[in-house]
Scaffold this motif. Structure first.
Motif, PDB file in Angstrom:
ATOM      1  N   PRO A   9      23.262  39.066  43.441  1.00  0.00           N
ATOM      2  CA  PRO A   9      22.216  40.073  43.301  1.00  0.00           C
ATOM      3  C   PRO A   9      22.206  40.630  41.879  1.00  0.00           C
ATOM      4  CG  PRO A   9      23.437  40.419  45.329  1.00  0.00           C
ATOM      5  CD  PRO A   9      24.171  39.364  44.539  1.00  0.00           C
ATOM      6  N   GLY A  10      21.019  40.837  41.346  1.00  0.00           N
ATOM      7  CA  GLY A  10      20.867  41.346  39.988  1.00  0.00           C
ATOM      8  C   GLY A  10      20.713  40.267  38.938  1.00  0.00           C
ATOM      9  N   SER A  11      20.976  39.018  39.300  1.00  0.00           N
ATOM     10  CA  SER A  11      20.837  37.909  38.351  1.00  0.00           C
ATOM     11  C   SER A  11      19.365  37.636  38.065  1.00  0.00           C
ATOM     12  CB  SER A  11      21.444  36.630  38.918  1.00  0.00           C
ATOM     13  OG  SER A  11      22.809  36.782  39.182  1.00  0.00           O
ATOM     14  N   ILE A  12      19.071  37.244  36.834  1.00  0.00           N
ATOM     15  CA  ILE A  12      17.741  36.738  36.516  1.00  0.00           C
ATOM     16  C   ILE A  12      17.703  35.296  36.988  1.00  0.00           C
ATOM     17  CG2 ILE A  12      16.128  36.109  34.685  1.00  0.00           C
ATOM     18  CD1 ILE A  12      17.222  38.497  33.080  1.00  0.00           C
ATOM     19  N   ILE A  13      16.735  34.978  37.857  1.00  0.00           N
ATOM     20  CA  ILE A  13      16.711  33.640  38.442  1.00  0.00           C
ATOM     21  C   ILE A  13      15.549  32.787  37.965  1.00  0.00           C
ATOM     22  CG2 ILE A  13      18.080  34.214  40.453  1.00  0.00           C
ATOM     23  CD1 ILE A  13      15.500  34.553  42.039  1.00  0.00           C
ATOM     24  N   SER A  14      14.519  33.401  37.398  1.00  0.00           N
ATOM     25  CA  SER A  14      13.412  32.610  36.862  1.00  0.00           C
ATOM     26  C   SER A  14      12.484  33.502  36.058  1.00  0.00           C
ATOM     27  CB  SER A  14      12.619  31.908  37.984  1.00  0.00           C
ATOM     28  OG  SER A  14      11.931  32.849  38.774  1.00  0.00           O
ATOM     29  N   SER A  15      11.491  32.884  35.421  1.00  0.00           N
ATOM     30  CA  SER A  15      10.450  33.643  34.723  1.00  0.00           C
ATOM     31  C   SER A  15       9.152  32.860  34.821  1.00  0.00           C
ATOM     32  CB  SER A  15      10.832  33.896  33.269  1.00  0.00           C
ATOM     33  OG  SER A  15      11.034  32.676  32.592  1.00  0.00           O
ATOM     34  N   ASP A  16       8.055  33.604  34.938  1.00  0.00           N
ATOM     35  CA  ASP A  16       6.726  33.004  35.036  1.00  0.00           C
ATOM     36  C   ASP A  16       5.776  33.735  34.100  1.00  0.00           C
ATOM     37  OD1 ASP A  16       7.336  31.177  37.051  1.00  0.00           O
ATOM     38  OD2 ASP A  16       6.610  32.457  38.654  1.00  0.00           O
ATOM     39  N   LEU A  17       4.807  33.014  33.615  1.00  0.00           N
ATOM     40  CA  LEU A  17       3.726  33.566  32.815  1.00  0.00           C
ATOM     41  C   LEU A  17       2.420  33.218  33.522  1.00  0.00           C
ATOM     42  CD1 LEU A  17       2.634  34.885  30.227  1.00  0.00           C
ATOM     43  CD2 LEU A  17       2.799  32.638  29.132  1.00  0.00           C
ATOM     44  N   THR A  18       1.642  34.227  33.898  1.00  0.00           N
ATOM     45  CA  THR A  18       0.378  34.023  34.593  1.00  0.00           C
ATOM     46  C   THR A  18      -0.754  34.347  33.634  1.00  0.00           C
ATOM     47  OG1 THR A  18       1.382  34.561  36.709  1.00  0.00           O
ATOM     48  CG2 THR A  18      -1.006  34.727  36.581  1.00  0.00           C
ATOM     49  N   GLU A  69      -4.048  36.209  40.995  1.00  0.00           N
ATOM     50  CA  GLU A  69      -5.187  36.940  40.434  1.00  0.00           C
ATOM     51  C   GLU A  69      -4.778  38.387  40.179  1.00  0.00           C
ATOM     52  OE1 GLU A  69      -8.727  37.207  38.735  1.00  0.00           O
ATOM     53  OE2 GLU A  69      -8.202  35.393  39.828  1.00  0.00           O
ATOM     54  N   GLY A  70      -5.043  38.856  38.971  1.00  0.00           N
ATOM     55  CA  GLY A  70      -4.769  40.251  38.639  1.00  0.00           C
ATOM     56  C   GLY A  70      -3.371  40.548  38.129  1.00  0.00           C
ATOM     57  N   LEU A  71      -2.475  39.558  38.120  1.00  0.00           N
ATOM     58  CA  LEU A  71      -1.149  39.815  37.546  1.00  0.00           C
ATOM     59  C   LEU A  71      -1.288  39.951  36.031  1.00  0.00           C
ATOM     60  CD1 LEU A  71       1.247  37.431  39.503  1.00  0.00           C
ATOM     61  CD2 LEU A  71       0.934  39.890  39.782  1.00  0.00           C
ATOM     62  N   PRO A  72      -0.421  40.733  35.414  1.00  0.00           N
ATOM     63  CA  PRO A  72      -0.516  40.898  33.962  1.00  0.00           C
ATOM     64  C   PRO A  72      -0.201  39.593  33.240  1.00  0.00           C
ATOM     65  CG  PRO A  72       1.509  41.876  34.775  1.00  0.00           C
ATOM     66  CD  PRO A  72       0.714  41.460  35.977  1.00  0.00           C
ATOM     67  N   GLN A  73      -0.835  39.403  32.085  1.00  0.00           N
ATOM     68  CA  GLN A  73      -0.614  38.190  31.299  1.00  0.00           C
ATOM     69  C   GLN A  73       0.582  38.399  30.373  1.00  0.00           C
ATOM     70  OE1 GLN A  73      -4.052  35.715  30.154  1.00  0.00           O
ATOM     71  NE2 GLN A  73      -5.255  37.550  30.592  1.00  0.00           N
ATOM     72  N   LEU A  74       1.763  38.388  30.979  1.00  0.00           N
ATOM     73  CA  LEU A  74       3.018  38.511  30.241  1.00  0.00           C
ATOM     74  C   LEU A  74       4.103  37.808  31.026  1.00  0.00           C
ATOM     75  CD1 LEU A  74       4.502  40.921  32.042  1.00  0.00           C
ATOM     76  CD2 LEU A  74       3.030  42.352  30.667  1.00  0.00           C
ATOM     77  N   TRP A  75       5.210  37.513  30.344  1.00  0.00           N
ATOM     78  CA  TRP A  75       6.315  36.854  31.033  1.00  0.00           C
ATOM     79  C   TRP A  75       6.918  37.809  32.045  1.00  0.00           C
ATOM     80  CZ3 TRP A  75       7.317  31.895  31.127  1.00  0.00           C
ATOM     81  CH2 TRP A  75       6.859  31.093  30.083  1.00  0.00           C
ATOM     82  N   LEU A  76       6.995  37.388  33.297  1.00  0.00           N
ATOM     83  CA  LEU A  76       7.641  38.152  34.357  1.00  0.00           C
ATOM     84  C   LEU A  76       8.980  37.502  34.674  1.00  0.00           C
ATOM     85  CD1 LEU A  76       4.816  38.720  37.006  1.00  0.00           C
ATOM     86  CD2 LEU A  76       5.834  40.413  35.493  1.00  0.00           C
ATOM     87  N   VAL A  77      10.030  38.302  34.639  1.00  0.00           N
ATOM     88  CA  VAL A  77      11.329  37.799  35.083  1.00  0.00           C
ATOM     89  C   VAL A  77      11.476  38.121  36.564  1.00  0.00           C
ATOM     90  CG1 VAL A  77      12.453  37.968  32.825  1.00  0.00           C
ATOM     91  CG2 VAL A  77      12.574  39.889  34.410  1.00  0.00           C
ATOM     92  N   TYR A  78      12.225  37.279  37.253  1.00  0.00           N
ATOM     93  CA  TYR A  78      12.500  37.464  38.676  1.00  0.00           C
ATOM     94  C   TYR A  78      13.986  37.739  38.839  1.00  0.00           C
ATOM     95  CZ  TYR A  78       7.861  35.812  39.873  1.00  0.00           C
ATOM     96  OH  TYR A  78       6.507  35.694  39.991  1.00  0.00           O
ATOM     97  N   PHE A  79      14.290  38.845  39.517  1.00  0.00           N
ATOM     98  CA  PHE A  79      15.663  39.242  39.780  1.00  0.00           C
ATOM     99  C   PHE A  79      16.026  38.918  41.222  1.00  0.00           C
ATOM    100  CE2 PHE A  79      14.134  42.260  36.537  1.00  0.00           C
ATOM    101  CZ  PHE A  79      15.056  42.004  35.534  1.00  0.00           C
ATOM    102  N   ALA A  80      17.230  38.419  41.433  1.00  0.00           N
ATOM    103  CA  ALA A  80      17.745  38.162  42.776  1.00  0.00           C
ATOM    104  C   ALA A  80      18.133  39.487  43.419  1.00  0.00           C
ATOM    105  CB  ALA A  80      18.960  37.241  42.705  1.00  0.00           C
ATOM    106  N   VAL A  81      17.754  39.675  44.685  1.00  0.00           N
ATOM    107  CA  VAL A  81      18.160  40.856  45.446  1.00  0.00           C
ATOM    108  C   VAL A  81      18.731  40.414  46.782  1.00  0.00           C
ATOM    109  CG1 VAL A  81      16.524  42.425  44.323  1.00  0.00           C
ATOM    110  CG2 VAL A  81      15.841  41.237  46.416  1.00  0.00           C
ATOM    111  N   ALA A  82      19.652  41.193  47.304  1.00  0.00           N
ATOM    112  CA  ALA A  82      20.288  40.860  48.580  1.00  0.00           C
ATOM    113  C   ALA A  82      19.386  41.186  49.763  1.00  0.00           C
ATOM    114  CB  ALA A  82      21.615  41.601  48.708  1.00  0.00           C
ATOM    115  N   ASP A  83      18.556  42.238  49.640  1.00  0.00           N
ATOM    116  CA  ASP A  83      17.698  42.678  50.738  1.00  0.00           C
ATOM    117  C   ASP A  83      16.344  43.072  50.162  1.00  0.00           C
ATOM    118  OD1 ASP A  83      16.353  44.178  52.754  1.00  0.00           O
ATOM    119  OD2 ASP A  83      18.263  44.796  53.632  1.00  0.00           O
ATOM    120  N   LEU A  84      15.388  42.150  50.199  1.00  0.00           N
ATOM    121  CA  LEU A  84      14.085  42.372  49.584  1.00  0.00           C
ATOM    122  C   LEU A  84      13.360  43.557  50.208  1.00  0.00           C
ATOM    123  CD1 LEU A  84      11.967  41.542  47.536  1.00  0.00           C
ATOM    124  CD2 LEU A  84      11.166  39.800  49.155  1.00  0.00           C
ATOM    125  N   LYS A  85      13.391  43.685  51.512  1.00  0.00           N
ATOM    126  CA  LYS A  85      12.720  44.808  52.176  1.00  0.00           C
ATOM    127  C   LYS A  85      13.284  46.133  51.675  1.00  0.00           C
ATOM    128  CE  LYS A  85      11.599  46.851  56.612  1.00  0.00           C
ATOM    129  NZ  LYS A  85      11.843  46.874  58.040  1.00  0.00           N
TER     130      LYS A  85
END
Length: 127
Positions: A9-18, A69-85
């Protein structure tokens, strides 16, 4: 026996640009960074998995369409979490905004897009 490499948990696991014009942006990063790409089918169009020269996934470049649609046009990092809810509830309780809820039941790989109260976006992914 080798120990399995688990994502913490807390690790950066990916990044996307939309973006709009994803093909142009894909080609820009291929030339500038040295990435290759593979198509990631999204129904009637493809987003792009950007790969290192040896074929390993490095990032995603996505069209401003469908769920993106509508996501900001910037690099988004994705963080791992143990409990998404629980993480989404904490986000809202602390003044953040959930821009994209996970689809269906929350399972490993489910993700959401949130915004910190001051405007920073990121993704959260259930591990």
């Amino acid at each position: 026996m080798a120990e399995e490499n688990k994502v913490q948990p807390g690790s950066i696991i990916s990044s996307d640009l939309t973006v709009h014009h994803a093909e142009t942006v894909r080609d820009f990063y291929k030339e500038v960074v040295g990435w290759g790409h593979s198509d990631f089918q999204m129904g009637n169009y493809a987003d792009y998995m950007m790969n290192t020269p040896d074929g390993n996934p490095a990032a995603g470049i996505c069209h401003q369409a469908g769920d993106n649609e509508g996501l900001p046009q910037l690099w988004l990092v994705y963080f791992a979490v143990a409990d998404l809810k629980q993480s989404l509830e904490a986000c809202q309780n602390r003044g953040g905004i959930v821009h994209r809820e996970p689809e269906g039941a929350i399972v490993p790989g489910s993700y959401a897009i949130i915004e910190y109260p001051a405007g920073a976006f990121c993704g959260l992914s259930q591990i």
